[in-house]
Design an enzyme around this catalytic site. Structure first.
Site, mmCIF file in Angstrom:
data_model
loop_
_atom_site.group_PDB
_atom_site.id
_atom_site.type_symbol
_atom_site.label_atom_id
_atom_site.label_comp_id
_atom_site.label_asym_id
_atom_site.label_seq_id
_atom_site.Cartn_x
_atom_site.Cartn_y
_atom_site.Cartn_z
ATOM 1 N N CYS A 185 -18.591 -25.015 10.552
ATOM 2 C CA CYS A 185 -17.833 -25.805 11.078
ATOM 3 C C CYS A 185 -16.469 -25.862 9.854
ATOM 4 O O CYS A 185 -15.462 -26.414 10.195
ATOM 5 C CB CYS A 185 -17.828 -27.903 11.098
ATOM 6 S SG CYS A 185 -18.304 -28.288 10.082
ATOM 7 N N HIS B 113 -19.367 -33.596 8.700
ATOM 8 C CA HIS B 113 -18.565 -31.841 9.851
ATOM 9 C C HIS B 113 -16.921 -32.094 9.718
ATOM 10 O O HIS B 113 -16.685 -33.357 9.343
ATOM 11 C CB HIS B 113 -18.419 -32.786 11.456
ATOM 12 C CG HIS B 113 -18.021 -32.499 12.814
ATOM 13 N ND1 HIS B 113 -17.827 -30.770 12.342
ATOM 14 C CD2 HIS B 113 -17.400 -32.088 13.008
ATOM 15 C CE1 HIS B 113 -17.908 -29.786 13.565
ATOM 16 N NE2 HIS B 113 -16.741 -31.034 13.611
#
Length: 227
Positions: A63, A164
Site C-alpha cells: 500500500c 494502511h
C-alpha cells in the site's frame, strides 16, 4: 459525492487510468518531477495515455508503494525500489525494521519520506490539533494518510486491524480518494469535500496525515494559513 463510473484503461500491476469527467484530447501528460530517476530503475517505462486519474489496486502489502504512485499520478516506484530504500535506511540490520519480515511490503513512514526526498519533495506531518481551515490545499501536491484497516482471510473478516497507506490527490479541480483497496477512484469534490473526508478520518483517532509538498513550500511553511 461520487462520480458515475467511466471507462478505464488497464496498466501494469493492476493500475488503471480513468477520465475524471470526459476525455480531453490534445493535452500533454505532466512532466516527470526533477530527480525522479532515483529509485525508479525497477519500475516499467511509463506509456503515454489520455489525461485521466491514475489508480493502482492493492497487491500484497504494497500500500505504501501504491500510495506513492497514486499521489504522484504515475508509476515511479516498485517493490524492488522500496526494498532498496529500506536497505539504505538500515544497511547493517539483519532484520530490516522498515518493512515486513516476510518480504511482502508493509513499509513504514521512513520509506515514504525517503522516496519523496529522492524526487525533491517533502512529507510534512499534519498536526491533528490544528483546524483544517488552516490547511492551504492549493500549496499541497497531495496527501498520504495512514489509517487503521480491517484484515480479512479470503471472505472471512478477522478481528484485527493493520495500518494502511492511502493517497488523496486533486485532478482537474476534483479531489479523489485513491485508496488502493477501492475498485476505482472515489471523487470527493472540491476543497470542502476533501476537508470533510479528512475531518472524518481524523475523528477515528488513529489517523495520521502527511502533506506532499515541494521543498520550497516545506521551507517557507506556506502549506499553513497562519492568519
Amino acid at each position: 459525492m461520487r462520480k458515475r463510473p467511466v471507462p478505464a484503461s488497464r496498466e501494469a500491476d493492476g493500475a488503471t487510468r480513468r477520465d475524471p469527467v470526459t476525455q480531453r484530447r490534445g493535452r500533454r501528460s505532466p512532466p516527470l518531477l526533477a530527480g525522479a530517476e532515483e529509485g525508479m530503475s525497477q519500475a516499467p517505462e511509463a506509456r503515454p495515455s489520455p489525461p485521466s486519474v491514475y489508480h493502482e489496486r492493492q497487491r500484497l502489502e504494497l500500500c505504501a508503494v501504491h500510495a506513492l504512485n497514486n499521489v504522484l499520478q504515475q508509476q515511479l516506484f516498485s517493490q524492488e525500489a522500496a526494498d532498496e530504500i529500506c536497505k539504505r535506511l538500515a544497511p547493517d540490520s539483519r532484520l530490516n525494521p522498515h518493512r515486513s519480515l516476510l518480504g511482502t511490503g508493509n513499509y513504514d513512514v521512513n520509506v515514504i519520506m525517503a522516496a519523496l526526498q529522492g524526487l525533491g519533495l517533502a512529507a510534512v506531518w499534519w498536526d491533528r490539533r490544528r483546524p483544517l481551515s488552516q490547511l492551504a490545499l492549493p500549496q499541497v501536491l497531495g496527501l498520504i494518510l495512514n489509517l487503521p484497516s480491517p484484515v480479512s482471510l479470503g471472505l472471512l473478516a478477522l478481528p484485527l486491524r493493520r495500518r494502511h497507506w492511502v493517497a488523496l490527490r486533486q485532478v482537474d479541480g476534483i479531489y479523489y480518494n485513491l485508496d488502493s483497496k477501492l475498485r476505482a477512484p472515489e471523487a470527493l469534490g472540491g476543497e470542502d469535500g476533501v476537508r470533510a473526508f479528512l475531518t472524518a478520518a481524523l475523528a477515528q483517532g488513529l489517523c495520521e496525515v502527511l502533506l506532499v509538498v515541494t521543498k520550497e513550500v516545506e521551507e517557507t511553511g506556506c502549506w499553513l494559513h497562519t492568519s
